[in-house]
Design a protein around this motif. Structure first.
Motif, PDB file in Angstrom:
ATOM      1  N   ARG A 206     -10.525   3.767  -0.783  1.00  0.00           N
ATOM      2  CA  ARG A 206      -9.179   4.132  -1.192  1.00  0.00           C
ATOM      3  C   ARG A 206      -8.144   3.601  -0.210  1.00  0.00           C
ATOM      4  O   ARG A 206      -8.471   3.211   0.910  1.00  0.00           O
ATOM      5  N   ILE A 207      -6.922   3.627  -0.678  1.00  0.00           N
ATOM      6  CA  ILE A 207      -5.800   3.123   0.094  1.00  0.00           C
ATOM      7  C   ILE A 207      -5.139   4.276   0.826  1.00  0.00           C
ATOM      8  O   ILE A 207      -4.914   5.342   0.262  1.00  0.00           O
ATOM      9  N   GLY A 208      -4.811   4.060   2.091  1.00  0.00           N
ATOM     10  CA  GLY A 208      -4.176   5.092   2.890  1.00  0.00           C
ATOM     11  C   GLY A 208      -2.677   5.130   2.677  1.00  0.00           C
ATOM     12  O   GLY A 208      -2.152   4.589   1.701  1.00  0.00           O
ATOM     13  N   PRO A 209      -1.950   5.735   3.603  1.00  0.00           N
ATOM     14  CA  PRO A 209      -0.499   5.850   3.460  1.00  0.00           C
ATOM     15  C   PRO A 209       0.229   4.514   3.582  1.00  0.00           C
ATOM     16  O   PRO A 209       1.417   4.434   3.302  1.00  0.00           O
ATOM     17  N   SER A 210      -0.465   3.461   4.008  1.00  0.00           N
ATOM     18  CA  SER A 210       0.117   2.117   4.018  1.00  0.00           C
ATOM     19  C   SER A 210      -0.989   1.113   3.733  1.00  0.00           C
ATOM     20  O   SER A 210      -2.172   1.416   3.890  1.00  0.00           O
ATOM     21  N   THR A 211      -0.606  -0.096   3.309  1.00  0.00           N
ATOM     22  CA  THR A 211      -1.608  -1.105   2.975  1.00  0.00           C
ATOM     23  C   THR A 211      -2.359  -1.610   4.195  1.00  0.00           C
ATOM     24  O   THR A 211      -3.373  -2.280   4.066  1.00  0.00           O
ATOM     25  N   SER A 212      -1.861  -1.279   5.394  1.00  0.00           N
ATOM     26  CA  SER A 212      -2.554  -1.682   6.612  1.00  0.00           C
ATOM     27  C   SER A 212      -3.434  -0.570   7.165  1.00  0.00           C
ATOM     28  O   SER A 212      -3.950  -0.680   8.272  1.00  0.00           O
ATOM     29  N   LEU A 213      -3.620   0.499   6.405  1.00  0.00           N
ATOM     30  CA  LEU A 213      -4.521   1.580   6.795  1.00  0.00           C
ATOM     31  C   LEU A 213      -5.336   1.947   5.563  1.00  0.00           C
ATOM     32  O   LEU A 213      -4.861   2.663   4.684  1.00  0.00           O
ATOM     33  N   ASN A 214      -6.562   1.437   5.492  1.00  0.00           N
ATOM     34  CA  ASN A 214      -7.380   1.600   4.297  1.00  0.00           C
ATOM     35  C   ASN A 214      -8.740   2.171   4.650  1.00  0.00           C
ATOM     36  O   ASN A 214      -9.220   2.021   5.776  1.00  0.00           O
ATOM     37  N   MET A 215      -9.349   2.832   3.683  1.00  0.00           N
ATOM     38  CA  MET A 215     -10.549   3.617   3.929  1.00  0.00           C
ATOM     39  C   MET A 215     -11.766   3.076   3.198  1.00  0.00           C
ATOM     40  O   MET A 215     -11.668   2.617   2.060  1.00  0.00           O
ATOM     41  N   HIS A 216     -12.905   3.161   3.883  1.00  0.00           N
ATOM     42  CA  HIS A 216     -14.157   2.625   3.374  1.00  0.00           C
ATOM     43  C   HIS A 216     -15.263   3.656   3.605  1.00  0.00           C
ATOM     44  O   HIS A 216     -15.240   4.390   4.599  1.00  0.00           O
TER      45      HIS A 216
ATOM     46  N   GLY B  33       6.306   8.642   0.091  1.00  0.00           N
ATOM     47  CA  GLY B  33       7.703   8.355   0.366  1.00  0.00           C
ATOM     48  C   GLY B  33       7.816   7.556   1.652  1.00  0.00           C
ATOM     49  O   GLY B  33       6.820   7.094   2.210  1.00  0.00           O
ATOM     50  N   PRO B  34       9.025   7.395   2.174  1.00  0.00           N
ATOM     51  CA  PRO B  34       9.205   6.584   3.377  1.00  0.00           C
ATOM     52  C   PRO B  34       8.715   7.253   4.653  1.00  0.00           C
ATOM     53  O   PRO B  34       8.448   6.578   5.646  1.00  0.00           O
ATOM     54  N   ALA B  35       8.587   8.587   4.649  1.00  0.00           N
ATOM     55  CA  ALA B  35       8.175   9.304   5.862  1.00  0.00           C
ATOM     56  C   ALA B  35       6.664   9.270   6.035  1.00  0.00           C
ATOM     57  O   ALA B  35       5.907   9.252   5.067  1.00  0.00           O
ATOM     58  N   MET B  36       6.221   9.260   7.303  1.00  0.00           N
ATOM     59  CA  MET B  36       4.798   9.171   7.611  1.00  0.00           C
ATOM     60  C   MET B  36       4.436  10.161   8.705  1.00  0.00           C
ATOM     61  O   MET B  36       5.118  10.259   9.726  1.00  0.00           O
ATOM     62  N   LEU B  37       3.349  10.923   8.467  1.00  0.00           N
ATOM     63  CA  LEU B  37       2.792  11.778   9.508  1.00  0.00           C
ATOM     64  C   LEU B  37       1.788  11.006  10.358  1.00  0.00           C
ATOM     65  O   LEU B  37       1.658  11.243  11.552  1.00  0.00           O
TER      66      LEU B  37
ATOM     67  N   PHE C  89      -0.411  14.849   1.256  1.00  0.00           N
ATOM     68  CA  PHE C  89       0.341  13.652   0.889  1.00  0.00           C
ATOM     69  C   PHE C  89       1.635  14.024   0.161  1.00  0.00           C
ATOM     70  O   PHE C  89       2.705  13.474   0.441  1.00  0.00           O
ATOM     71  N   MET C  90       1.532  14.970  -0.774  1.00  0.00           N
ATOM     72  CA  MET C  90       2.695  15.332  -1.580  1.00  0.00           C
ATOM     73  C   MET C  90       3.767  16.010  -0.726  1.00  0.00           C
ATOM     74  O   MET C  90       4.967  15.780  -0.910  1.00  0.00           O
ATOM     75  N   LEU C  91       3.349  16.848   0.220  1.00  0.00           N
ATOM     76  CA  LEU C  91       4.309  17.514   1.088  1.00  0.00           C
ATOM     77  C   LEU C  91       5.062  16.495   1.949  1.00  0.00           C
ATOM     78  O   LEU C  91       6.289  16.549   2.064  1.00  0.00           O
ATOM     79  N   ILE C  92       4.333  15.572   2.553  1.00  0.00           N
ATOM     80  CA  ILE C  92       4.968  14.571   3.418  1.00  0.00           C
ATOM     81  C   ILE C  92       5.854  13.643   2.593  1.00  0.00           C
ATOM     82  O   ILE C  92       6.923  13.200   3.052  1.00  0.00           O
ATOM     83  N   ALA C  93       5.419  13.349   1.356  1.00  0.00           N
ATOM     84  CA  ALA C  93       6.214  12.466   0.492  1.00  0.00           C
ATOM     85  C   ALA C  93       7.590  13.048   0.193  1.00  0.00           C
ATOM     86  O   ALA C  93       8.538  12.311  -0.074  1.00  0.00           O
ATOM     87  N   GLY C  94       7.716  14.360   0.245  1.00  0.00           N
ATOM     88  CA  GLY C  94       8.986  15.010  -0.048  1.00  0.00           C
ATOM     89  C   GLY C  94       9.859  15.235   1.179  1.00  0.00           C
ATOM     90  O   GLY C  94      10.922  15.864   1.074  1.00  0.00           O
ATOM     91  N   MET C  95       9.420  14.723   2.337  1.00  0.00           N
ATOM     92  CA  MET C  95      10.173  14.922   3.572  1.00  0.00           C
ATOM     93  C   MET C  95      10.882  13.633   3.986  1.00  0.00           C
ATOM     94  O   MET C  95      10.663  12.571   3.402  1.00  0.00           O
ATOM     95  N   GLN C  96      11.733  13.723   4.993  1.00  0.00           N
ATOM     96  CA  GLN C  96      12.564  12.602   5.403  1.00  0.00           C
ATOM     97  C   GLN C  96      12.111  12.027   6.748  1.00  0.00           C
ATOM     98  O   GLN C  96      11.536  12.741   7.586  1.00  0.00           O
TER      99      GLN C  96
ATOM    100  N   ARG D 244       8.967   6.352  10.117  1.00  0.00           N
ATOM    101  CA  ARG D 244       9.061   5.546   8.898  1.00  0.00           C
ATOM    102  C   ARG D 244       7.740   4.837   8.649  1.00  0.00           C
ATOM    103  O   ARG D 244       7.184   4.209   9.540  1.00  0.00           O
ATOM    104  N   ARG D 245       7.256   4.942   7.442  1.00  0.00           N
ATOM    105  CA  ARG D 245       6.012   4.287   7.063  1.00  0.00           C
ATOM    106  C   ARG D 245       6.210   2.771   7.057  1.00  0.00           C
ATOM    107  O   ARG D 245       7.208   2.274   6.549  1.00  0.00           O
ATOM    108  N   PRO D 246       5.260   2.009   7.627  1.00  0.00           N
ATOM    109  CA  PRO D 246       5.388   0.548   7.621  1.00  0.00           C
ATOM    110  C   PRO D 246       5.573   0.013   6.209  1.00  0.00           C
ATOM    111  O   PRO D 246       4.865   0.387   5.280  1.00  0.00           O
ATOM    112  N   GLY D 247       6.578  -0.811   6.041  1.00  0.00           N
ATOM    113  CA  GLY D 247       6.843  -1.403   4.741  1.00  0.00           C
ATOM    114  C   GLY D 247       7.741  -0.567   3.856  1.00  0.00           C
ATOM    115  O   GLY D 247       8.128  -1.000   2.764  1.00  0.00           O
ATOM    116  N   ALA D 248       8.064   0.650   4.288  1.00  0.00           N
ATOM    117  CA  ALA D 248       8.899   1.536   3.456  1.00  0.00           C
ATOM    118  C   ALA D 248      10.373   1.216   3.629  1.00  0.00           C
ATOM    119  O   ALA D 248      10.803   0.747   4.670  1.00  0.00           O
TER     120      ALA D 248
END
Length: 359
Positions: A231-241, A272-276, A324-331, A355-359
């Motif tokens: 699956r894909i993580g919070p950015s395309t440069s962080l992916n899971m196997h 969203g643009p915010a990243m934990l 994911f949904m909680l962080i997506a709703g934050m700034q 800020r999430r990379p690429g956001a």
């Protein structure tokens, strides 16, 4: 010539092609008794052999000279040549994924959300474009591992396995798959990258993945399988196997056509643009931290792999998707009070979202 510029060009050259892909294959939750599996898909007595990784394959350093850079490039090319020969497309229902053949009689490792329910007829597309009939065997939805068996007569090209427990952050690796599904006008797509983290449940890399890559193989520099794209993580440069060790450890259950576990995989969550800065997994207590983004907000706040996040700013976190949904709703820049369980202790940590990379 500056080596860092050569390295940059090499890495960009390794990302040969990236495409948006459709949704992952539908998964089926039902468990099928081993007796229902077709006779042509009977399991071998043991899992295919697992080979120890060689020391050069585990290198974590960046090339320091042009000669070292060229040597690394040659290793990547050799690994790709091996991997391409055994990377396949998997068609099940209305979707497509990827897989890799690991035995001459046609056992295929893939993601659990790609193979879906046991005892399904699927089609495997070989690297030369030939289509062969196959049957789904077992799947562990808790970690997203799946097994498929080609039922037509072999032998088939295959690759070897190595121990994913030997992986270390910084190790070079190669991801191969069919983003967007198999296409006759191009071979499987190659991407080079490095290991970010590795546990017994998940490997994270910076190899760019998209939805259609699910089930494809992750290789070390010896061209041996170390993981399967999940699956894909919070950015395309962080992916899971999925670590290949998990397939070895549960081989009998997978080969017997057993389905077990539960989880949310194969979906590209739209953050969203915010990243934990955490890679979460479902836990009965909340969202378990599998890996941390280096120097990300969570790591700076003191979170550690193995922590279980139970709430953010007082809002309950039931699972990874809820986080994911909680962080997506934050700034970006907002403070997040993160409640975690570490061992038997409950902690309150404060992270400032980046800020999430690429956001």
């Amino acid at each position: 010539m500056k080596v860092d510029m050569s390295l940059r060009r090499f890495v960009f050259a390794a990302v040969l092609w990236v495409s948006l892909a459709g949704p992952a294959l539908a998964q089926g939750p039902a468990t099928r008794p081993a007796g229902e599996i077709a006779a042509a898909a009977t399991r071998p007595a043991t899992c295919p052999a697992v080979f120890p990784a060689s020391s050069p394959a585990l290198r974590t350093d960046a090339p320091k000279t042009v000669d070292e850079l060229r040597a690394l490039e040659a290793r990547v090319q050799a690994a790709c040549k091996k991997g391409l020969a055994a990377t396949v497309g998997v068609i099940a229902g209305g979707g497509q994924g990827s897989g890799v053949i690991i035995s001459p009689d046609g056992y295929v490792l893939t993601a659990g959300h790609v193979s879906g329910a046991p005892n399904r007829d699927v089609t495997v597309i070989l690297p030369d474009g030939r289509r062969v009939k196959a049957r789904t065997l077992g799947a562990n939805s808790g970690i997203d591992s799946g097994l498929v068996k080609i039922v037509e007569k072999g032998p088939f090209p295959f690759v070897e396995l190595t121990k994913s427990s030997d992986l270390r952050p910084g190790m070079w690796c190669v991801a191969i798959g069919h983003p967007g599904g198999w296409r006759k006008d191009r071979p499987a797509v190659l991407r080079a990258g490095r290991i970010l983290s590795a546990t017994d449940r998940v490997i994270t890399t910076d190899c760019t993945l998209v939805g259609g890559d699910s089930g494809g193989p992750l290789f070390d520099l010896d061209g041996r399988v170390i993981g399967i794209h999940s699956r894909i993580g919070p950015s395309t440069s962080l992916n899971m196997h999925v670590p290949v060790d998990s397939y070895v450890q549960t081989w009998e259950r997978l080969a017997a056509g057993e389905a077990w576990g539960s989880g949310l995989f194969g979906q590209v969550l739209r953050p969203g643009p915010a990243m934990l800065g955490v890679t979460p997994a479902d836990d009965e207590r909340g969202a378990r931290v599998e890996a941390l983004t280096p120097d990300g907000p969570a790591q700076k706040a003191g979170l550690k792999p193995g922590d279980v996040i139970t709430a953010v700013n007082g809002q309950k976190v039931a699972n990874a998707q809820a986080l994911f949904m909680l962080i997506a709703g934050m700034q970006v820049g907002q403070s997040a009070k993160v409640s975690v369980i570490r061992g038997g202790e409950t902690l309150e940590l404060t992270a400032r979202l980046a800020r999430r990379p690429g956001a």
